[in-house]
Design a protein around this motif. Structure first.
Motif, PDB file in Angstrom:
ATOM      1  N   ARG A  45       0.816  -1.218   0.000  1.00 32.69           N
ATOM      2  CA  ARG A  45       0.000   0.000   0.000  1.00 32.69           C
ATOM      3  C   ARG A  45       0.848   1.266   0.000  1.00 32.69           C
ATOM      4  O   ARG A  45       0.470   2.281  -0.565  1.00 32.69           O
ATOM      5  N   ARG A  46       1.988   1.184   0.669  1.00 34.14           N
ATOM      6  CA  ARG A  46       2.881   2.330   0.762  1.00 34.14           C
ATOM      7  C   ARG A  46       3.288   2.834  -0.613  1.00 34.14           C
ATOM      8  O   ARG A  46       3.535   4.011  -0.799  1.00 34.14           O
TER       9      ARG A  46
ATOM     10  N   ASN B  44       1.303  12.582   7.521  1.00 35.66           N
ATOM     11  CA  ASN B  44       0.486  11.368   7.604  1.00 35.66           C
ATOM     12  C   ASN B  44       0.762  10.423   6.436  1.00 35.66           C
ATOM     13  O   ASN B  44       0.606   9.210   6.551  1.00 35.66           O
ATOM     14  N   GLY B  45       1.157  10.992   5.299  1.00 39.03           N
ATOM     15  CA  GLY B  45       1.466  10.161   4.142  1.00 39.03           C
ATOM     16  C   GLY B  45       2.718   9.328   4.335  1.00 39.03           C
ATOM     17  O   GLY B  45       2.991   8.420   3.552  1.00 39.03           O
TER      18      GLY B  45
ATOM     19  N   VAL C 220       3.645   7.801   7.358  1.00 34.15           N
ATOM     20  CA  VAL C 220       3.657   6.936   8.548  1.00 34.15           C
ATOM     21  C   VAL C 220       3.991   5.481   8.224  1.00 34.15           C
ATOM     22  O   VAL C 220       4.534   4.773   9.061  1.00 34.15           O
ATOM     23  N   GLY C 221       3.699   5.070   6.997  1.00 28.94           N
ATOM     24  CA  GLY C 221       3.980   3.692   6.627  1.00 28.94           C
ATOM     25  C   GLY C 221       5.471   3.345   6.644  1.00 28.94           C
ATOM     26  O   GLY C 221       5.838   2.173   6.661  1.00 28.94           O
TER      27      GLY C 221
ATOM     28  N   ARG D  20       0.455  15.110   0.400  1.00 27.58           N
ATOM     29  CA  ARG D  20       0.476  13.980   1.333  1.00 27.58           C
ATOM     30  C   ARG D  20       0.772  12.682   0.580  1.00 27.58           C
ATOM     31  O   ARG D  20       1.599  11.880   0.997  1.00 27.58           O
TER      32      ARG D  20
ATOM     33  N   GLN E 133       4.531   9.416   0.227  1.00 26.53           N
ATOM     34  CA  GLN E 133       4.685   7.956   0.161  1.00 26.53           C
ATOM     35  C   GLN E 133       5.751   7.551  -0.849  1.00 26.53           C
ATOM     36  O   GLN E 133       6.092   6.381  -0.938  1.00 26.53           O
TER      37      GLN E 133
ATOM     38  N   ALA F   6      -7.814   7.329   4.070  1.00 28.32           N
ATOM     39  CA  ALA F   6      -6.574   7.883   3.536  1.00 28.32           C
ATOM     40  C   ALA F   6      -5.359   7.284   4.236  1.00 28.32           C
ATOM     41  O   ALA F   6      -4.381   6.904   3.587  1.00 28.32           O
ATOM     42  N   LEU F   7      -5.422   7.190   5.562  1.00 30.86           N
ATOM     43  CA  LEU F   7      -4.288   6.651   6.298  1.00 30.86           C
ATOM     44  C   LEU F   7      -4.087   5.170   5.990  1.00 30.86           C
ATOM     45  O   LEU F   7      -2.960   4.706   5.834  1.00 30.86           O
ATOM     46  N   THR F   8      -5.194   4.433   5.897  1.00 30.76           N
ATOM     47  CA  THR F   8      -5.092   3.014   5.569  1.00 30.76           C
ATOM     48  C   THR F   8      -4.445   2.840   4.206  1.00 30.76           C
ATOM     49  O   THR F   8      -3.558   2.003   4.020  1.00 30.76           O
ATOM     50  N   ALA F   9      -4.876   3.679   3.249  1.00 30.13           N
ATOM     51  CA  ALA F   9      -4.325   3.577   1.904  1.00 30.13           C
ATOM     52  C   ALA F   9      -2.832   3.895   1.886  1.00 30.13           C
ATOM     53  O   ALA F   9      -2.106   3.428   1.021  1.00 30.13           O
ATOM     54  N   ALA F  10      -2.380   4.698   2.854  1.00 33.80           N
ATOM     55  CA  ALA F  10      -0.961   5.061   2.887  1.00 33.80           C
ATOM     56  C   ALA F  10      -0.120   3.995   3.577  1.00 33.80           C
ATOM     57  O   ALA F  10       1.080   4.166   3.753  1.00 33.80           O
ATOM     58  N   GLY F  11      -0.749   2.898   3.991  1.00 33.15           N
ATOM     59  CA  GLY F  11       0.002   1.809   4.605  1.00 33.15           C
ATOM     60  C   GLY F  11       0.186   1.956   6.104  1.00 33.15           C
ATOM     61  O   GLY F  11       1.144   1.428   6.661  1.00 33.15           O
ATOM     62  N   ALA F  12      -0.720   2.690   6.768  1.00 32.28           N
ATOM     63  CA  ALA F  12      -0.608   2.866   8.214  1.00 32.28           C
ATOM     64  C   ALA F  12      -1.094   1.625   8.951  1.00 32.28           C
ATOM     65  O   ALA F  12      -1.952   0.899   8.450  1.00 32.28           O
ATOM     66  N   THR F  13      -0.537   1.398  10.169  1.00 33.40           N
ATOM     67  CA  THR F  13      -1.037   0.319  11.010  1.00 33.40           C
ATOM     68  C   THR F  13      -2.333   0.792  11.671  1.00 33.40           C
ATOM     69  O   THR F  13      -2.645   1.984  11.662  1.00 33.40           O
TER      70      THR F  13
ATOM     71  N   GLN G 213      -1.714   3.480  14.140  1.00 34.52           N
ATOM     72  CA  GLN G 213      -1.429   4.760  13.498  1.00 34.52           C
ATOM     73  C   GLN G 213      -2.716   5.395  12.961  1.00 34.52           C
ATOM     74  O   GLN G 213      -2.890   6.611  13.033  1.00 34.52           O
TER      75      GLN G 213
ATOM     76  N   PHE H 192      -3.663   9.045  14.213  1.00 30.21           N
ATOM     77  CA  PHE H 192      -3.564  10.178  13.294  1.00 30.21           C
ATOM     78  C   PHE H 192      -4.886  10.558  12.637  1.00 30.21           C
ATOM     79  O   PHE H 192      -5.053  11.696  12.203  1.00 30.21           O
TER      80      PHE H 192
END
Lengths: 258, 262
Positions: A84-85, A108-109, A111-112, A164, A168, B170-177, B180, B184
């Motif tokens: 996803r990153r 926030n972009g 954090v992965g 954002r 990534q 949006a955060l999920t799509a960016a690969g966040a746990t 997170q 956030f």
């Protein structure tokens, strides 16, 4: 640009919603590196579902989706997050955290790329903070770094969302109706931003659009969906004016003109 | 032509409403009879009440200095109790929110615990804690912490359920746990709610803690109990006035702060 190297592959992808609605009907589609693909179709044709299947915001019912050769359908946990990153996404409603500053939203972009605990203590590297400011400057909003996101206009918020997404360092940029809530002038800005990312950074861009005229203006390839089926797929050079009647079934003239 | 559907017999004569009214009335009369409510007793006791009230009209102002420390202790108890309870409430509230935790087993368990905690009346908790940790403010703090926990976790998970889901996507799509995503995308959206609920609960706790002392759980309530026990109604008056001032001041401050948070 390496034309011809597949980066997103949909193989026999089906999606049926729990209520029985068919979202995607046997989709076979290969998107190559560096392409600027515009997906057109009526509301409910499955455009959003297709995009959200690509980064697995939605699960599919059957079929395989490969991102850069790696399956996202079977990926789990850390593996899924790493796939996803590489896929950034922007949305119709921008999806910024409105009460947070622009800087926080852009970070926030990123954090992965960090372990959870580090992000919770706000331990972003100086280089990443620098990059956040640079990405904001790229979309011409440099001075808004410390504004709250809800102080910005819609067009500005969408460009913050692009900044954002750039954090990534994505290979792919998905855009779900990115201009549906924008006025014509900001629409051009946002589409130009996407085009620049595609041409300058070589990011593969996949955009859902309602507007056929914008599709013809920006796309390198146009894909049409109707009722979850892939009904159209042509390079921009081969697109004929009459083609879209088939996608829109000749019913929605006003959408075409929009 | 427009044909209006016919009302059924029950609908036409409001049978349901009539039946319910009859049931409520019957229950009311029956419970009066069973518990032996006697309006007359209240009237005969009224003289006694007037006498106490009369004595309270002459407050013993020299008692004021002795009330300062317990009053401060009351506020401290309320503050610590609210703080501890509300911080513990955060993770529970997140886990109880329908839009964050899709697993019904986890969510159901957490909600069950929260419901259980909320059913415990604060006076009963105070009585238990006085027995466990002994007389003093510690019992009060524990009582208020648990009470705040139950209240804030409920208010807070309902607030979380109203947030904009966009940033989560949006955060999920960016690969966040998951953590997170909560940190956030969820918490920044409900931060103001949280502060507002904290202040509101603090308000309630200041009022509650004045009474908790009556059970030996520290604060101004101990003086209330003592003065009443000694029939020193002139001192009781001071305690009542002091409590009144504190509650009004805290309520006003908290209300103003909460308005600014909107």
């Amino acid at each position: 640009m390496q034309e011809g190297t597949p980066i997103i592959e949909f193989n026999d992808v089906n999606k049926v919603y729990p209520n029985g609605t068919v979202g995607l009907d046997n989709i076979n589609l290969t998107i190559n590196k560096g392409e600027f693909v515009v997906i057109v179709g009526l509301s409910g044709a499955g455009k959003s579902t297709l995009l959200r299947a690509a980064n697995r915001l939605h699960d599919v019912s059957s079929g395989e989706i490969l991102i850069d050769g790696q399956s996202i359908v079977t990926a789990k946990g850390k593996q899924l997050r790493e796939v996803r990153r590489n896929i950034a996404m922007i949305f119709q409603n921008f999806n910024l955290v409105k009460r947070s500053t622009v800087e926080k939203n852009i970070l926030n972009g990123r954090v992965g790329y960090y372990p959870t605990w580090k992000t919770i203590f706000g331990l972003f590297s100086a280089a990443d903070k620098q990059q956040a400011a640079a990405n904001l400057q790229r979309v011409n909003l440099g001075e808004k770094l410390y504004s709250r996101a809800d102080e910005l206009s819609g067009g500005q918020q969408q460009r913050v969302a692009i900044a954002r997404a750039l954090m990534q360092e994505p290979k792919i940029m998905l855009a779900d109706e990115p201009i549906a809530s924008l006025d014509p002038r900001t629409t051009v800005m946002v589409m130009d931003d996407l085009k620049k990312l595609n041409e300058e950074l070589g990011i593969t861009v996949v955009v859902n659009l309602h507007s056929v005229s914008l599709a013809k203006q920006y796309a390198s390839r146009v894909v049409g969906l109707r009722a979850g089926k892939l009904v159209y797929d042509k390079q921009i050079g081969d697109v004929q004016d009459g083609d879209f009647d088939e996608i829109y079934d000749g019913k929605n003239q006003e959408v075409k003109e929009a | 032509m427009n044909t209006i559907p016919k009302k059924s017999f029950a609908q036409k004569w409001h049978i349901k409403a009539l039946v319910w009214t009859a049931i409520v009335l019957a229950l009311f009369i029956a419970s009066c009879a069973m518990t032996g409510v006697d309006v007359g007793a209240f009237l005969t006791g009224f003289n006694q009440f007037m006498q106490i009230f009369y004595e309270m009209l002459k407050p013993d102002w020299s008692y004021v200095p002795f009330t300062i420390k317990p009053i401060i202790q009351t506020i401290q108890m309320a503050l610590i109790g609210t703080l501890v309870g509300s911080i513990i409430a955060v993770p529970f509230a997140v886990l109880a929110a329908r839009n964050i935790v899709t697993n019904t087993v986890i969510r159901g368990t957490i909600r069950f615990i929260l419901n259980l905690v909320r059913t415990l009346p604060d006076l009963m908790l105070a009585a238990v804690f006085v027995a466990v940790v002994g007389i003093g403010p510690m019992a009060g703090v524990l009582t208020l912490a648990i009470f705040s926990f139950g209240m804030i976790s409920k208010l807070f998970y309902e607030a979380i359920e109203t947030i904009d889901m966009g940033p989560i996507e949006a955060l999920t799509a960016a690969g966040a746990t998951k953590t997170q995503v909560v940190w956030f995308a969820v918490l920044p959206q409900v931060y103001n709610h949280f502060l507002s609920y904290f202040l509101y609960t603090f308000e309630i706790n200041v009022r509650a803690s004045t009474i908790l002392g009556y059970l030996g759980a520290g604060g101004i309530g101990e003086l209330l109990q003592r003065s009443l026990g000694q029939f020193r109604y002139d001192r009781t008056a001071i305690v009542v006035i002091g409590t009144f001032i504190v509650v009004v001041v805290v309520d006003t401050l908290s209300n103003q702060l909460r308005e600014r948070l909107q």
